[in-house]
Design an enzyme around this catalytic site. Structure first.
Site, short mmCIF file in Angstrom:
data_model
loop_
_atom_site.label_atom_id
_atom_site.label_comp_id
_atom_site.label_asym_id
_atom_site.label_seq_id
_atom_site.Cartn_x
_atom_site.Cartn_y
_atom_site.Cartn_z
N ASN A 63 0.84 -1.19 0.00
CA ASN A 63 0.00 0.00 0.00
C ASN A 63 0.89 1.25 0.00
OD1 ASN A 63 -2.68 -1.23 0.29
ND2 ASN A 63 -1.95 -1.90 2.30
N CYS A 71 -4.10 -7.10 -3.27
CA CYS A 71 -4.84 -6.07 -3.99
C CYS A 71 -5.34 -6.65 -5.30
CB CYS A 71 -3.93 -4.86 -4.25
SG CYS A 71 -4.69 -3.57 -5.24
N GLY A 72 -6.67 -6.69 -5.47
CA GLY A 72 -7.24 -7.29 -6.67
C GLY A 72 -6.88 -6.55 -7.94
N GLU A 185 -10.00 2.89 1.54
CA GLU A 185 -9.01 1.81 1.67
C GLU A 185 -8.04 2.04 2.83
OE1 GLU A 185 -7.08 -0.33 -1.42
OE2 GLU A 185 -8.22 0.73 -2.98
N CYS A 195 -11.47 -0.46 -6.03
CA CYS A 195 -10.83 -1.45 -5.16
C CYS A 195 -11.31 -2.83 -5.59
CB CYS A 195 -11.19 -1.18 -3.70
SG CYS A 195 -10.54 -2.43 -2.56
N GLY A 196 -10.40 -3.64 -6.13
CA GLY A 196 -10.77 -4.94 -6.67
C GLY A 196 -11.32 -5.91 -5.64
N THR A 197 -10.63 -6.02 -4.51
CA THR A 197 -11.13 -6.91 -3.46
C THR A 197 -12.42 -6.37 -2.86
OG1 THR A 197 -9.66 -5.82 -1.84
CG2 THR A 197 -8.86 -7.88 -2.86
#
Length: 259
Positions: A63, A71-72, A185, A195-197
């Protein structure tokens, strides 16, 4: 340092080819400065592509505050980067902090297999689940005008979640086939464009309540799609699909970063 900049629906990353191990010892402070939007390159996170045994590569994600997580969108951008570096062709298996992942790339669209989710917990009228990173899901009526920063920061720093942190997603149902998701996030400590996840977590709560196997997701930075199969109290065969693009490449003198 040679670097590349990638973005997946507005979630942006500094990408480094670290297969020779040249940047194994980057400090948290250096990562923070590289991700700084005024004193560095500027990004939500930094990703090192490393060599790894038994798979095509390793995604080593940080991050913007230097903390590690899965991280997706970062993983999807890593697949696009690995394709650019000719490590892979159209399909791959790679490792990340949460385990192994499969992925496919076709004309800039990356489809990423996420880890299985065993269960979804209720927290009052909200949901908590882990899709590689922990997520809090709250449904709202008008997410476009919702104060994501203030409310997300409050939940993330509440007594329950302050120690380990949690990503906070606010979700509006657009139709039976589409959600609009905005995310605060942890590790960035702000709202990101995607945000993928987080969209995966939101999609699974929606699928659980509506008996669906796929849903489109609108985010500030574009559109994604999530597919999954229900299994017991959770889901398996979860896929996150969307664009991942190289924005630019360059070089930066690490010693020139001000601390």
């Amino acid at each position: 340092m040679k670097f590349y900049k990638y973005q997946g629906t507005g979630n942006d990353f500094v990408m480094i080819d670290n297969r020779l191990g040249e940047w194994d010892d980057l400090s948290n402070e250096t990562i923070q400065k590289l991700c700084d939007r005024r004193f560095g390159i500027g990004a939500d996170g930094l990703i090192k592509i490393n060599t790894a045994q038994g798979v095509d590569f390793e995604v080593d994600y940080y991050n913007s505050d230097g903390s590690k997580s899965f991280c997706g969108n970062g993983a999807r951008c890593s697949v696009a980067f690995a394709h650019f570096l000719r490590i892979i062709e159209d399909k791959t298996t790679f490792s990340a902090i949460d385990g192994l992942h499969e992925a496919e790339i076709n004309n800039g669209i990356v489809k990423l297999k996420m880890g299985d989710v065993a269960s979804i917990s209720k927290d009052g009228d909200s949901y908590v689940l882990n899709t590689g990173s922990p997520h809090f899901i709250q449904y709202v009526d008008d997410v476009s005008n919702y104060d994501v920063y203030r409310n997300g920061n409050k939940i993330r720093n509440s007594d329950t979640y302050r120690k380990d942190g949690i990503n906070v997603n606010f979700v509006q149902v657009i139709s039976e086939k589409e959600l609009f998701v905005r995310t605060y996030e942890r590790g960035v400590e702000d709202e990101t464009y995607s945000c993928g996840t987080g969209v995966t977590a939101a999609a699974l709560t929606f699928m659980q309540n509506n008996n669906q196997t796929s849903v489109g997701i609108k985010v500030k930075g574009g559109r994604l799609k999530v597919y999954a199969e229900k299994e017991g109290e959770g889901f398996r065969n979860i896929w996150l699909e969307g664009p991942a693009n190289q924005v630019f490449e360059g070089e930066i003198n690490i010693k020139s970063l001000t601390f």
